[in-house]
Design a protein around this motif. Structure first.
Motif, short mmCIF file in Angstrom:
data_model
loop_
_atom_site.label_atom_id
_atom_site.label_comp_id
_atom_site.label_asym_id
_atom_site.label_seq_id
_atom_site.Cartn_x
_atom_site.Cartn_y
_atom_site.Cartn_z
N ASP A 68 0.84 -1.20 0.00
CA ASP A 68 0.00 0.00 0.00
C ASP A 68 0.88 1.25 0.00
OD1 ASP A 68 -1.96 -1.88 0.26
OD2 ASP A 68 -2.62 -1.25 2.26
N GLY A 69 0.36 2.32 -0.58
CA GLY A 69 1.13 3.55 -0.60
C GLY A 69 0.31 4.71 -1.13
N VAL A 70 0.98 5.83 -1.36
CA VAL A 70 0.35 7.03 -1.92
C VAL A 70 1.20 7.48 -3.10
CG1 VAL A 70 -0.36 9.41 -1.50
CG2 VAL A 70 -0.61 7.70 0.31
N VAL A 71 0.54 7.77 -4.23
CA VAL A 71 1.23 8.05 -5.49
C VAL A 71 0.64 9.31 -6.12
CG1 VAL A 71 1.78 7.15 -7.79
CG2 VAL A 71 1.64 5.59 -5.86
N ALA A 72 1.48 10.05 -6.83
CA ALA A 72 1.02 11.18 -7.63
C ALA A 72 1.71 11.14 -8.99
CB ALA A 72 1.31 12.51 -6.93
N VAL A 73 0.96 11.53 -10.03
CA VAL A 73 1.49 11.62 -11.39
C VAL A 73 1.27 13.05 -11.88
CG1 VAL A 73 1.30 10.79 -13.77
CG2 VAL A 73 1.00 9.19 -11.88
N THR A 74 2.33 13.68 -12.38
CA THR A 74 2.26 15.06 -12.87
C THR A 74 2.96 15.16 -14.22
OG1 THR A 74 4.30 15.69 -11.76
CG2 THR A 74 2.26 15.98 -10.51
N GLY A 75 2.95 16.37 -14.79
CA GLY A 75 3.66 16.60 -16.05
C GLY A 75 2.81 16.26 -17.25
N ALA A 76 3.40 15.58 -18.23
CA ALA A 76 2.73 15.26 -19.49
C ALA A 76 1.51 14.37 -19.24
CB ALA A 76 3.71 14.56 -20.43
N GLU A 77 0.52 14.53 -20.07
CA GLU A 77 -0.69 13.69 -20.00
C GLU A 77 -0.41 12.37 -20.69
OE1 GLU A 77 -3.32 11.70 -19.48
OE2 GLU A 77 -4.36 13.55 -18.95
N MET A 78 -0.12 11.34 -19.91
CA MET A 78 0.24 10.02 -20.44
C MET A 78 -0.85 8.99 -20.23
SD MET A 78 4.33 9.67 -19.67
CE MET A 78 5.51 10.56 -20.69
N GLN A 79 -2.10 9.44 -20.09
CA GLN A 79 -3.26 8.56 -20.07
C GLN A 79 -3.13 7.49 -18.98
OE1 GLN A 79 -4.44 7.57 -24.32
NE2 GLN A 79 -2.35 8.31 -24.64
N ALA A 80 -2.75 7.90 -17.79
CA ALA A 80 -2.51 6.96 -16.70
C ALA A 80 -3.81 6.29 -16.25
CB ALA A 80 -1.86 7.68 -15.52
N THR A 81 -3.70 5.00 -15.91
CA THR A 81 -4.83 4.26 -15.36
C THR A 81 -4.35 3.45 -14.16
OG1 THR A 81 -4.47 2.34 -16.80
CG2 THR A 81 -5.98 4.04 -17.60
N LEU A 82 -5.27 3.19 -13.23
CA LEU A 82 -5.00 2.33 -12.08
C LEU A 82 -5.98 1.17 -12.16
CD1 LEU A 82 -3.33 2.03 -9.43
CD2 LEU A 82 -5.25 3.12 -8.26
N ASP A 83 -5.46 -0.02 -12.43
CA ASP A 83 -6.30 -1.21 -12.68
C ASP A 83 -7.35 -0.92 -13.74
OD1 ASP A 83 -4.87 -2.68 -10.86
OD2 ASP A 83 -6.38 -2.61 -9.27
N GLY A 84 -6.96 -0.17 -14.75
CA GLY A 84 -7.85 0.10 -15.89
C GLY A 84 -8.72 1.32 -15.75
N ALA A 85 -8.85 1.87 -14.55
CA ALA A 85 -9.65 3.08 -14.35
C ALA A 85 -8.76 4.31 -14.46
CB ALA A 85 -10.32 3.04 -12.98
N PRO A 86 -9.29 5.43 -14.99
CA PRO A 86 -8.47 6.63 -15.16
C PRO A 86 -7.83 7.08 -13.84
CG PRO A 86 -10.54 6.87 -16.35
CD PRO A 86 -10.66 5.61 -15.54
N PHE A 87 -6.56 7.42 -13.91
CA PHE A 87 -5.81 7.90 -12.75
C PHE A 87 -5.61 9.40 -12.93
CE2 PHE A 87 -2.20 8.90 -10.12
CZ PHE A 87 -2.24 8.00 -9.07
N PRO A 88 -6.05 10.23 -11.98
CA PRO A 88 -6.02 11.68 -12.18
C PRO A 88 -4.61 12.26 -12.10
CG PRO A 88 -6.75 11.17 -9.96
CD PRO A 88 -6.62 9.85 -10.67
N LEU A 89 -4.32 13.20 -13.00
CA LEU A 89 -3.08 13.97 -12.94
C LEU A 89 -3.17 15.01 -11.83
CD1 LEU A 89 -2.05 14.88 -16.61
CD2 LEU A 89 -0.63 13.71 -14.94
N TRP A 90 -2.00 15.38 -11.28
CA TRP A 90 -1.88 16.48 -10.33
C TRP A 90 -2.66 16.22 -9.04
CZ3 TRP A 90 1.95 19.47 -11.85
CH2 TRP A 90 2.19 19.61 -13.24
N GLN A 91 -2.84 14.93 -8.69
CA GLN A 91 -3.50 14.57 -7.45
C GLN A 91 -2.74 13.43 -6.77
OE1 GLN A 91 -7.80 14.04 -7.58
NE2 GLN A 91 -7.94 15.23 -9.47
N SER A 92 -2.86 13.36 -5.44
CA SER A 92 -2.27 12.24 -4.70
C SER A 92 -3.37 11.20 -4.46
CB SER A 92 -1.65 12.71 -3.40
OG SER A 92 -2.60 13.34 -2.57
N VAL A 93 -3.03 9.94 -4.70
CA VAL A 93 -4.02 8.87 -4.66
C VAL A 93 -3.47 7.71 -3.83
CG1 VAL A 93 -5.30 7.19 -6.06
CG2 VAL A 93 -4.90 9.50 -6.94
N ALA A 94 -4.29 7.17 -2.94
CA ALA A 94 -3.91 5.98 -2.17
C ALA A 94 -4.03 4.75 -3.08
CB ALA A 94 -4.81 5.82 -0.95
#
Length: 324
Positions: A68-94
């Motif tokens: 378990d952890g906390v992750v954030a993705v920023t910068g270029a829009e690289m269409q991130a997903t978490l287990d197939g669901a959209p992962f938001p840019l510029w946010q911290s997610v558990a």
């Protein structure tokens, strides 16, 4: 904590400001090209702004979390997903152990950044974890990530549910055109008035022959002041040749008629003139631009460049974060 399922294109461990104090020994600072996005990713998850994270270039990785952890993705829009669901840019997610973060090609920008609470905890080399690819040092064995590797991450509680204010995020270029601030020097007196006018008014195209060592530009020819042609022979035969000198980070290095911006992994010295220098506070623009895009250069003073750096430093703090 991070199992590399797919490495992406030259995904590497970086920290900020990188490896400081060893350039004279051949080891440049390295570090993230877009330190604005990088630092904010760290702030989002509760890390120090300079903690080690991942820089992803054009095509992002697929990573499986081993705890378990906390992750954030920023910068270029690289269409991130978490287990197939959209992962938001510029946010911290558990995230939970067993989940998979997948990133694709960059729709906007060029480089994406991944920060994990606790920071990547590879072994420091000369005081930094930043990867310097050409010497094979830092990061994960001195190279980009490889399939099957496990990237170590220090343990930390992290701070999920936070986002960067819209006003504190970098604004990427519109219409594939960037305004790049430059400071004159150290060798601006080797260029004549017409050459300066041409440089500051022309379109310069970013060449595909560019990397973390230097950004090569295509554009009009330069013209030179008398001191570039009427000089002692030890300076070399071309007008752009000069007796070996130190290069500042961000120098626009004039090799013959080809300007090359010396970026994060660039050399510390050589025998070409540097008529202008890109301030480090502007590097984020270089880091998010793509080959074929256009640079227009704008002259600023040293004081203005330093003010830009202070503003960027102040933005990469908790003041740029909101909850919910």
């Amino acid at each position: 904590m991070l199992e590399v399922i797919k490495p992406g294109l030259e995904t590497s461990v970086q920290d900020w400001p990188g490896r400081i104090g060893f350039w004279n020994q051949g080891f440049p600072p390295s570090g993230p090209m877009d330190s604005w996005s990088f630092r904010l990713a760290n702030v989002l998850v509760g890390n120090d702004p300079g903690a080690a994270g991942l820089e992803c270039q054009f095509l992002g990785p697929t990573l499986k979390f081993q705890r378990d952890g906390v992750v954030a993705v920023t910068g270029a829009e690289m269409q991130a997903t978490l287990d197939g669901a959209p992962f938001p840019l510029w946010q911290s997610v558990a995230v939970r152990a067993g989940q998979t973060l997948a990133m694709a090609f960059a729709r906007t920008g060029a480089r994406g950044y991944i920060a994990v609470a606790g920071g990547i905890s590879t072994e420091p080399w000369l005081g930094a974890r930043a990867t310097f690819h050409k010497a094979g040092v830092g990061g994960m064995g001195g190279r980009a990530l490889k399939e099957g590797q496990v990237v170590p991450v220090a343990e930390a509680a992290g701070k999920p549910g936070r986002r960067v204010k819209e006003s504190a995020r970098p604004a990427f270029a519109v219409g594939k055109r960037w305004t790049i601030e430059v400071v004159a020097g150290p060798n601006d007196d080797w260029i004549d008035a017409a050459g300066h006018e041409r440089f500051l008014s022309a379109d310069w195209k970013l060449s595909s022959k560019s990397d973390r060592t230097g950004f090569r530009l295509d554009g009009p020819e330069w013209s030179f002041a008398a001191r570039a042609t009427d000089k002692a022979p030890e300076h070399g035969s071309l007008p752009s040749n000069i007796i070996d000198q130190g290069y500042p980070l961000g120098a626009i290095n004039l090799a013959g008629q080809t300007p090359i911006i010396l970026v994060s992994d660039g050399p510390s010295m050589g025998g070409f003139i540097n008529p202008y220098t890109v301030p480090q506070a502007v590097f984020w623009k270089l880091g998010q631009s793509r080959p074929g895009e256009i640079y227009n250069f704008k002259a600023v003073s040293v004081d203005e460049a330093q003010a830009m750096a202070r503003r960027l430093r102040d933005l990469c703090t908790e003041t740029s974060i909101e909850v919910g």
